[in-house]
Write a protein that holds these residues in place. Structure first.
Motif, PDB file in Angstrom:
ATOM      1  N   ASP A   1       0.809  -1.226   0.000  1.00  0.00           N
ATOM      2  CA  ASP A   1       0.000   0.000   0.000  1.00  0.00           C
ATOM      3  C   ASP A   1       0.842   1.275   0.000  1.00  0.00           C
ATOM      4  O   ASP A   1       0.302   2.378  -0.034  1.00  0.00           O
ATOM      5  N   GLY A   2       2.155   1.136   0.043  1.00  0.00           N
ATOM      6  CA  GLY A   2       3.031   2.302  -0.073  1.00  0.00           C
ATOM      7  C   GLY A   2       3.378   2.979   1.236  1.00  0.00           C
ATOM      8  O   GLY A   2       4.127   3.951   1.252  1.00  0.00           O
TER       9      GLY A   2
ATOM     10  N   PRO B   1      13.484   0.105  -0.358  1.00  0.00           N
ATOM     11  CA  PRO B   1      13.991  -0.546  -1.570  1.00  0.00           C
ATOM     12  C   PRO B   1      13.977  -2.072  -1.435  1.00  0.00           C
ATOM     13  O   PRO B   1      14.193  -2.612  -0.345  1.00  0.00           O
ATOM     14  N   PRO B   2      13.719  -2.777  -2.533  1.00  0.00           N
ATOM     15  CA  PRO B   2      13.631  -4.249  -2.482  1.00  0.00           C
ATOM     16  C   PRO B   2      14.828  -4.958  -1.858  1.00  0.00           C
ATOM     17  O   PRO B   2      14.624  -5.921  -1.107  1.00  0.00           O
ATOM     18  N   PRO B   3      16.082  -4.530  -2.104  1.00  0.00           N
ATOM     19  CA  PRO B   3      17.189  -5.267  -1.461  1.00  0.00           C
ATOM     20  C   PRO B   3      17.151  -5.188   0.067  1.00  0.00           C
ATOM     21  O   PRO B   3      17.458  -6.164   0.752  1.00  0.00           O
ATOM     22  N   ILE B   4      16.746  -4.057   0.584  1.00  0.00           N
ATOM     23  CA  ILE B   4      16.666  -3.907   2.042  1.00  0.00           C
ATOM     24  C   ILE B   4      15.495  -4.716   2.584  1.00  0.00           C
ATOM     25  O   ILE B   4      15.597  -5.368   3.632  1.00  0.00           O
ATOM     26  N   LEU B   5      14.391  -4.696   1.848  1.00  0.00           N
ATOM     27  CA  LEU B   5      13.218  -5.458   2.275  1.00  0.00           C
ATOM     28  C   LEU B   5      13.507  -6.957   2.282  1.00  0.00           C
ATOM     29  O   LEU B   5      13.114  -7.667   3.216  1.00  0.00           O
ATOM     30  N   SER B   6      14.228  -7.437   1.288  1.00  0.00           N
ATOM     31  CA  SER B   6      14.565  -8.869   1.279  1.00  0.00           C
ATOM     32  C   SER B   6      15.500  -9.205   2.434  1.00  0.00           C
ATOM     33  O   SER B   6      15.425 -10.295   3.008  1.00  0.00           O
ATOM     34  N   ARG B   7      16.371  -8.260   2.796  1.00  0.00           N
ATOM     35  CA  ARG B   7      17.266  -8.486   3.938  1.00  0.00           C
ATOM     36  C   ARG B   7      16.477  -8.561   5.243  1.00  0.00           C
ATOM     37  O   ARG B   7      16.814  -9.338   6.142  1.00  0.00           O
TER      38      ARG B   7
END
Length: 83
Positions: free
Chosen positions: A37-38, A43-49
């Motif tokens: 929902d924003g 950023p995706p790399p941090i979220l995956s971490r």
């Protein structure tokens, strides 16, 4: 904050066989919903971490549970006591 969890969720958590895994799933769901929902602009790399670290934490918790639940071999304990 225990007052941030509604009574129905607390009841579910108390009856859960693995409350730590239940809370992990809740946290992961909140992260995904916030990302979609924003409201969580990461950023995706941090979220995956973030997910990687959460997974490592639950794996370490399960490793500790295994150590706690596996009994120490009785003959080995007797040998140590005799020494």
């Amino acid at each position: 904050d225990i007052y941030g969890i509604d009574p129905e969720s607390m009841s579910h958590l108390r009856q859960s066989p693995n409350p730590s895994e239940t809370v992990l799933q809740w946290v992961q769901r909140l992260i995904v919903e916030g990302n979609q929902d924003g409201s969580l602009d990461v950023p995706p790399p941090i979220l995956s971490r973030v997910f990687q670290e959460l997974a490592r934490g639950i794996v370490n918790l399960n490793n500790v549970r295994q150590i706690k639940e596996v009994p120490f071999p009785f003959p080995y304990a007797q040998m140590l006591a005799a020494m």
